[in-house]
Scaffold this active site. Structure first.
Site, PDB file in Angstrom:
ATOM      1  N   HIS A 114       1.705   4.584  -2.828  1.00 41.05           N
ATOM      2  CA  HIS A 114       1.803   6.044  -2.684  1.00 41.05           C
ATOM      3  C   HIS A 114       3.177   6.518  -3.158  1.00 41.05           C
ATOM      4  CE1 HIS A 114      -1.877   6.805  -0.526  1.00 41.05           C
ATOM      5  NE2 HIS A 114      -1.556   6.061   0.497  1.00 41.05           N
TER       6      HIS A 114
ATOM      7  N   HIS B 104       0.831  -1.209   0.000  1.00 44.26           N
ATOM      8  CA  HIS B 104       0.000   0.000   0.000  1.00 44.26           C
ATOM      9  C   HIS B 104       0.868   1.262   0.000  1.00 44.26           C
ATOM     10  CE1 HIS B 104      -3.576   2.469   1.201  1.00 44.26           C
ATOM     11  NE2 HIS B 104      -2.587   3.251   1.613  1.00 44.26           N
ATOM     12  N   GLU B 105       1.741   1.348   0.986  1.00 47.81           N
ATOM     13  CA  GLU B 105       2.551   2.568   1.105  1.00 47.81           C
ATOM     14  C   GLU B 105       3.460   2.736  -0.107  1.00 47.81           C
ATOM     15  OE1 GLU B 105       1.605   4.635   3.120  1.00 47.81           O
ATOM     16  OE2 GLU B 105       0.389   3.307   4.337  1.00 47.81           O
TER      17      GLU B 105
ATOM     18  N   HIS C 216       3.410   6.808  -6.827  1.00 43.11           N
ATOM     19  CA  HIS C 216       2.702   8.005  -7.288  1.00 43.11           C
ATOM     20  C   HIS C 216       3.603   9.233  -7.143  1.00 43.11           C
ATOM     21  CE1 HIS C 216      -1.437  10.292  -7.056  1.00 43.11           C
ATOM     22  NE2 HIS C 216      -0.948  10.298  -8.284  1.00 43.11           N
TER      23      HIS C 216
END
Ligand SMILES: [Zn+2]
Length: 736
Positions: A525, A521-522, A528
């Site tokens: 980010h 998940h992290e 991105h």
């Protein structure tokens, strides 16, 4: 899905506004200011000479932040003043682009400060945080409520169509104009003064809330002097509890609290009394009537925010807050959530039946599974919140035959990182990673990697700080130390922080599958942030609407269970043997279990957030416990055994972070990420072509286009909720 906070947003909403105009510019010379004691000896004085302009954490002392932040704000205000007072007619270059070049010093000091106060804080830094909070709010207001500056921005905005700007330039003009209006630039002078006062008080209270919750969470840790109370934990976990007690100079065992209502140890503690005590420690942590009780703070915050919404022309704070989000209005967000409640609670109720079945069976005969010291007596009991994790684990074992302890040896943290997280990024985007031991860090546990393109070109620096510490905020998040911009010639420097249990010296870090998901998940980010390829810093990377920002991260979670990735990293830490396919299949199947509970606790928290921030301006000061109870009942959350994922009094996302009236965003983004993953499934799955297409059309583009349009152009249609219902097990068709 997995929940985190974006560190860039956590720092408080005022800073998010300012973040647009605080990017690095190498041409700016740092201001010298004798009254703040800031000068060339300060490590923030000049742009960092380290690779990627990484902050020189080896030279930065606690005392360096405050003078650099203050001098940085002063310098930026000077730069902004010069733009506002420019005698030349306003142009795109001399107004909009000029703002993008201001605040270099402030940005480099504040980004590093933000990283350290989140992940490795101490009383000295907390004091600076508390002192700076209202000043930071005032700084943002000094820019966005500057009438002269706004007139120039508005003048460029009015003639934007005739300026022959690039699409990104046009977006930048519209972005700034809307930001100013949203921040209150159109208000009368008297109302602007009112707004400034509200913002400063909000910022101070919000910062105070963060400190209180950090202290409350630490203080409320479960303590016992009786080792037998910990029955059910592994020897390693009991050893960890003993070390935690020693660190706190206590004789006995301490179980530290995680930031959520439910606590991981509740799944294995077999004594019911211990579970109840641990749960209650968690549930009441910030309501103990001591200095860390947050109830007065949040009641006042809700009231202040209602005033702010009204002042800015809306019925509520939520109305104002959602104006620039993908959902646009609270009604749209509520409609989306309300539609999920019946199915979510029905599924949770059916899971509760399974759980009650196990409780009744175990208590109706032979041994009652170690709970004889608890409140179980002989006749059984109805499931309570503190029983849920324990018995759902039993159901998982019974129904899916899955044992968490059997799984962990296959998830050694470094292996998951190298052969899971990095491998997926290599397969999809061609990235490679090289550890850099020469880049200074804020704590010995932090590791740094240089990230390279398929052709070997440098792309970014990525830091990870994975292990739990008492001086670290709870949860997991991503943040940015240097934001990418072609205008400023910067490449991204980003970091991931988590709270994975730290193993004893020399032991491997064997993590849970949920922790594996956190890492993916992290890193989503981080991608991105790292793929950002925009001209203007304010539109770069993760600087997107809150209900879009969780899309890339939650999308990246899907690869953790994708067979070609999963089998590449899920290998036994001792033997290197791949996880047996039956065990892998069980994990995947067990993932579907408990979805009713998970969705319900999440919706309940999102509803609490929306209810608090929908209060009208004339509502009286609320009593948080009563308000919370009524808000949940009103929205159909009547299952006593499913408490909200966060209680109002420790809901850091909304009181201490940037998610006020925005917690629904996780679910909204889930609609997008499930939909996107379905697109990949339908187009050949894990391929470079698919990855590169997503990168080119979405992940590299930050906020350079209307996000709905950007998403739809990539997908070829409007977002569809069906894949989300399917992956959540809420649709009629069975999940894949
Ligand atoms: Zn996230």
């Amino acid at each position: 899905m997995h929940l985190c906070e974006m560190r860039s947003l956590v720092s408080g909403m005022r800073m998010v506004l300012a973040a647009g105009v605080i990017m690095m510019s190498s041409s700016v010379v740092a201001a010298e200011s004798s009254d703040t004691g800031f000068g060339p000896g300060n490590p923030f004085y000049a742009p960092s000479a380290l690779p990627f302009q990484a902050p020189p954490f080896d030279r930065i002392k606690d005392g360096d932040y405050q003078p650099a932040i203050e001098a940085g704000m002063a310098e930026q205000r000077k730069e902004i003043r010069a733009i506002a007072d420019n005698p030349a007619a306003p142009t795109f270059e001399n107004t909009i682009v000029a703002m993008e070049k201001t605040g270099a010093l402030f940005q480099r000091a504040y980004a590093a400060f933000n990283a350290v106060t989140g992940a490795n804080t101490n009383p000295a830094l907390e004091k600076v945080q508390q002192e700076e909070a209202p000043k930071l709010a005032a700084h943002s207001d000094a820019i966005y409520l500057d009438a002269k500056l706004f007139r120039r921005v508005a003048a460029v905005y009015e003639k934007r169509e005739s300026l022959k700007l690039s699409p990104e330039g046009l977006r930048l003009v519209e972005f700034y104009y809307q930001r100013f209006v949203h921040a209150g630039a159109n208000l009368s002078d008297a109302d602007k003064e009112k707004l400034k006062k509200i913002n400063e008080e909000e910022s101070t209270l919000s910062n105070g809330f963060r400190s209180k919750v950090l202290a409350a969470t630490k203080d409320a840790a479960y303590f016992t002097a009786d080792k037998s109370a910990l029955a059910g934990l592994t020897d390693a976990e009991i050893g960890g509890a003993e070390r935690a007690a020693k660190q706190r100079k206590k004789e006995g065992w301490v179980l530290a609290l995680q930031n959520t209502t439910q606590q991981p140890y509740l799944s294995s503690l077999s004594m019911r009394a211990t579970r109840q005590a641990l749960f209650e420690d968690s549930w009441t942590r910030a309501e103990r009537g001591d200095a860390n009780d947050t109830r007065e703070t949040i009641a006042r915050l809700a009231q202040l925010r209602a005033e702010k919404g009204k002042l800015l022309g809306f019925d509520s704070y939520a109305g104002w807050k959602l104006e620039d989000q993908m959902a646009k209005t609270p009604e749209n967000a509520l409609k989306f959530m309300d539609a999920l409640v019946p199915a979510a609670t029905a599924n949770a109720a059916s899971e509760a039946k399974d759980i009650q079945g196990v409780i009744d069976t175990q208590n109706n005969g032979s041994q009652n599974n170690g709970s004889q010291n608890g409140g179980s007596q002989n006749g059984g009991f109805a499931v309570e919140p503190w029983d849920w994790e324990f018995y759902s684990e039993q159901v998982r074992k019974a129904k899916f035959d899955l044992d968490e302890a059997e799984v962990r040896p296959y998830f050694e943290m470094n292996n998951v990182l190298q052969h899971g997280v990095f491998y997926a990024a290599n397969q999809l985007y061609g990235l490679t990673f090289k550890e850099r031991k020469d880049i200074p860090v804020w704590h010995a546990d932090v590791r740094v990697y240089e990230v390279m393109e398929a052709d070997g070109k440098p792309l970014a620096l990525w830091y990870c700080d994975y292990f739990k510490r008492d001086n670290k905020n709870g949860g997991a998040w991503m943040g940015s130390l240097v934001r990418q911009s072609k205008l400023l010639g910067t490449l991204p420097v980003v970091y991931n922080v988590a709270n994975l249990p730290k193993p004893a010296e020399g032991e491997p870090a064997l993590i849970s599958f949920s922790d594996v998901i956190t890492m993916f998940h992290e890193f989503g980010h981080a991608l991105h942030g790292m793929f950002a390829a925009t001209e203007y810093p304010v539109l770069s990377g993760t600087a997107v609407a809150r209900d879009f920002v969780e899309f890339p991260s939650q999308f990246n979670e899907h690869w953790a269970t994708y067979p070609a990735i999963f089998h590449h990293y899920a290998k036994h830490y001792k033997t290197g043997a791949p996880m047996p396919v039956e065990l892998a299949a069980k994990i995947k199947k067990a993932e579907d279990f408990n979805q009713g509970y998970k969705l319900t606790e999440l919706l309940a928290a999102a509803q609490l957030d929306m209810q608090w921030h929908s209060l009208p301006v004339d509502a009286p000061l609320q009593k948080p416990d009563e308000f919370e109870k009524a808000a949940l009942e009103k929205k159909g959350f009547t299952l006593s055994y499913v408490p909200p994922r966060y209680r109002s009094s420790y809901f850091s996302h909304i009181w201490g972070g940037g998610y006020a009236a925005g917690y629904y965003a996780y679910l909204w983004a889930e609609m997008l990420d499930d939909d996107a993953f379905q697109w990949f499934q339908d187009h050949g799955g894990l391929t470079r072509a698919n990855g590169d297409r997503l990168r080119a059309m979405v992940l590299s583009r930050g906020n350079t286009e209307d996000l709905e349009k950007m998403y739809e152009a990539w997908l070829g249609s409007a977002p569809n909720i069906e894949p989300m219902l399917k992956y959540r097990g809420l649709a009629k068709t069975a999940p894949k």
